[in-house]
Structure formats: C-alpha cells, structure tokens
Design an enzyme around this catalytic site. Structure first.
Site, PDB file in Angstrom:
ATOM      1  N   SER A 195       8.988   5.610  -9.923  1.00  0.00           N
ATOM      2  CA  SER A 195       7.536   5.638  -9.801  1.00  0.00           C
ATOM      3  C   SER A 195       6.982   6.942  -9.244  1.00  0.00           C
ATOM      4  CB  SER A 195       7.067   4.465  -8.938  1.00  0.00           C
ATOM      5  OG  SER A 195       7.696   4.476  -7.690  1.00  0.00           O
ATOM      6  N   HIS A 223       7.036   0.323 -13.997  1.00  0.00           N
ATOM      7  CA  HIS A 223       6.376   1.440 -14.696  1.00  0.00           C
ATOM      8  C   HIS A 223       6.871   1.607 -16.129  1.00  0.00           C
ATOM      9  CE1 HIS A 223       3.779   3.093 -11.634  1.00  0.00           C
ATOM     10  NE2 HIS A 223       4.716   2.789 -10.748  1.00  0.00           N
ATOM     11  N   LYS A 254       0.019  -3.023 -13.461  1.00  0.00           N
ATOM     12  CA  LYS A 254      -0.105  -1.629 -13.930  1.00  0.00           C
ATOM     13  C   LYS A 254      -0.578  -1.651 -15.384  1.00  0.00           C
ATOM     14  CE  LYS A 254       3.485  -0.469 -10.613  1.00  0.00           C
ATOM     15  NZ  LYS A 254       2.608  -0.299  -9.462  1.00  0.00           N
TER      16      LYS A 254
END
Ligand code: PMP
Length: 408
Positions: A195, A223, A254
């Site tokens: 990340s 991610h 996200k």
C-alpha cells in the site's frame, strides 16, 4: 492542598505532540467538505485529489448511490446488532454470495473493514501449534492481527522469495522448536499490492515455495481488488493462481468505494469464522446501505470494464510523465504512485505547496514508512480527466523546480 490543582495524569500527551511537531511528523487532518471524487473541497478550497483510494470512482457512482438510498428506504439506517444476534440481513448474505462468485471461491464472510477482516481472521485460525510467515512490509492490520495470535511468526525481507523458501523449508523439515512436532499450519501472509510502494507481491513464487513446504497462502488484496485481474478480481486472478491460494482478504473501502472487508475461501473457513472470529461476534454488522452499495459496486465493476481500463491508462500516463520530469516513483507497478521526497519536512512542504496550487496529495512519513523514505502518495483514478492530470503534472513540475528536487 487547598488551591493546588492535581497533577494531570495525561500531561505527557502534550510533550508527545510537541516532539512530533519538532520532528516535522505532525500532520493536521485535512477536512473535506465535498463528496469524494477527482475534485474535492479541502479546507474549503477546491483541489484536484490524488489522495483517495477510490480507484474506479465508485464512491459517487450513480448506481452505487441509488442502491444505498433504496436500502435506507427499505431497510432503515442500521442493522441493530452483531450478526450472531439479530444483525444478519439478506443484504449481507447476498453480498457474500456475489463476492464468492466474483472471486471464484466457495464462500465469503464480510467484516466491518479490511482492518477487522485481518484481525478477525489471523488470530482465529492460528495458534501456538502454527507458524505465520509474513512479508516485512505487510500492512499494519496484518501486523496487529499477528500480535493478537498465539502463533510464533517469522518475517522475510520484502518480496524475497528465496528467503521465504529458506524459512519454509526449515520450518517444514524441523517442525516446532524443542521437539514439539510438525506445525499444524504454516501460513504465509502477504499483501497482494503493497500500500505504500505500489509494487505487486511475487505471488507465483510465494505459492510455489508454500506448496513445496505444505504451507497455506493468505493474500491481502486490499489494493489489488478492483485494480488487478479480470474486472478487478485481484492478484490471484491476475497471476492465474485460482485454487492455489487458500485465503484471500479484500477490502470494500477502496476500489469498491464504500466500506468493509471480507475473507474469501472455503465454506469451512467461513463457518468457523462465524463461530469464533471476535470482530464478527462482538461488533455490529454493516448498515443496510453499506451492504447494498457494495453489492451494486461489485456489479458495476463487471458491467463497466471501461472504468478499470481508464484507471490503467491514467496510471501509465501519470507515472511516465512524473519520471520524464525527473521524479523518483520508487518501485510502483500499480496506480499507487509514491513520489519520493526523502525527509518528512520536504514531503510536508511539497504537499502544502501543492494544495496552494489546487492539488491534494498527502505526505506519508515515519512510522508508516522508514524515516528517510518520506514521500507523497498519489493515486490517479478512473475519474481523472486528461485536463486534470495536466494540471497536476504542471504543479509537480513547478514545485519540484522551486524546491530544487528536479531540473538541477
Ligand atoms: N490491508 C491493506 C493491505 C490495506 O492497505 C488496508 C488499508 N490501508 C487495509 C487492509 C485496511 O482496509 P480498510 O480501510 O478497509 O480497513
């Protein structure tokens, strides 16, 4: 004692804050008074945002918003309890079935966040008879999850498959210390995409090494979800490793654009977590709007592949232009593009100047990264237009020159 005030037992907090400020490590919270998106209002000023993890722009996608509104209308604002008491709704079960189909696994269990997915998973399935083997740069939630586990752990240098193989081979051959017999489980844990650096884990090598030692692999795809693999199915799909990674953790906070985390794997794994995982047992489930919005977002990711294409086109362009200007973007291979600054003060000053020019990118400093590895963390999303990226790049160019970081 009359008139003398008692000693404040929390007085050390002020000293700690002063030390942070002195070291340039104190960052005020920036307040956003707009919706999330490529253009935001930060401290009441318009800015192009390079700061969110909203990779596909789904935080404000019309279908995702509508799903949230409909869920509030039909099911109310909150779920009312933890899942085991009265807080399991059809919306939660439907989301999990959709995620299991999307990831190509037997079963999924959702958690309130990606952080709680890790802390709800790792200590639940590991104990003193097991060994956890972890990449040195794994996310804080994995580190905390390991601290909550009774299992011993070994850390291998970041991305170093040879070092991992050596640890695994020794663990498989020797077993537990002091003649304790074979480990019940050896669990290799890695982020799918790291990340802070944006590099991708060498998953094929990790899986080969694990299989040779009879170990299981857990990948945290926070991610990678929405970013890697077909329609954003993640790193396992990206590398064609279906069936060889026992556990995938994902986040819904996200690219999915809402909030939450999940554990994807076997039916037995899900069933055990519903009985033993502490965040699942002791913390209230997602409000209906969150579950419904996540479901809608997973559908959008499959119906609108152009979003992920745009994300990658923007990523390639932004990285190439930053490099051409002379910035160091580290080892990133994904939309997470760190712009290396060295010390924390430089990173802080650069970020402040960018905001003055209408671009929002946050510095990342110690302890999140090493003391001399302060950086600006930038992410371009599918929602950024060419014109917005031009403006950002022009700001990087002019501040980089002004601060003597490029163009020397
Ligand atoms: N795992 C990784 C690898 C992450 O990067 C993050 C978020 N920074 C998390 C877990 C936590 O996810 P969430 O924000 O959904 O709690």
């Amino acid at each position: 004692m009359i008139g003398s005030s008692p000693r404040d037992p929390l007085a050390f907090l002020a000293d700690d804050l002063a030390a942070l400020r002195e070291a340039g490590l104190y960052r005020p919270l920036r307040v956003m008074s707009s919706a999330q998106g490529p253009i935001v209002s930060i401290d009441r000023k318009r800015a192009i945002s390079l700061a969110s993890n909203d990779y596909l722009g789904l935080t404000h996608h019309p279908r995702v918003r509508e799903a949230a509104l409909a869920a509030v209308r039909d099911f109310g604002a909150g779920s009312g309890a933890v899942r085991t008491i009265a807080g399991t709704m059809t919306l939660h079960e439907d989301l999990e079935s959709e995620l299991a189909a999307f990831k190509g696994v037997e079963a999924v269990l959702t958690f309130q966040s990606g952080f709680s997915a890790n802390t709800g998973l790792i200590p639940t399935i590991t104990g003193e008879h097991d060994l956890i083997v972890s990449d040195a740069l794994n996310h804080a939630s994995i580190i905390d999850a390991m601290r909550l586990s009774k299992a011993p752990r070994k850390v291998y240098p970041h991305g170093d498959v040879n070092a991992l193989r050596a640890i695994l081979d020794e663990a498989a051959a020797k077993g537990r210390p002091n003649g304790g017999g074979a480990y019940r489980l050896i669990l290799v844990v890695t982020d799918g995409v790291f990340s802070m650096d944006g590099d991708i884990a060498p998953l094929p090598g990790i899986v080969d090494a694990a299989e040779a030692a009879g170990a299981a692999v857990m990948v945290d795809d926070a991610h990678a979800s929405g970013v890697l693999g077909r329609n954003g199915r993640g790193s396992v799909d990206h590398f064609g490793l279906h069936g060889r990674v026992a556990i995938q953790v994902g986040t819904l906070s996200k690219a999915v654009g809402v909030l939450g985390g999940y554990v994807a794997g076997s039916q037995d794994l899900r069933d055990l977590l519903t009985q033993r995982s502490r965040p699942f047992l002791f913390s209230t489930s997602h409000p209906p709007a969150v579950a419904a919005a996540c479901s809608a977002a997973i559908k959008v990711m499959q119906d609108e592949p152009e979003l992920i294409e745009r994300l990658w086109a923007n990523t390639r362009r932004f990285k190439a232009e930053l490099a051409r200007l002379g910035f160091d973007t580290g080892r990133s291979e994904t939309p997470i593009t760190p712009v290396m600054m060295g010390d924390a003060r430089t990173a802080g000053r650069f970020s402040d100047r960018l905001l003055q020019l209408g671009v929002f990118a946050q510095p990342v400093v110690y302890p999140t990264v090493a003391l001399d590895k302060a950086r600006l963390r930038t992410i371009v999303t599918a929602a950024h237009t060419d014109e917005l990226l031009d403006t950002c790049l022009a700001a990087f160019d002019s501040i980089g020159r002004e601060m003597g970081l490029i163009g020397g």
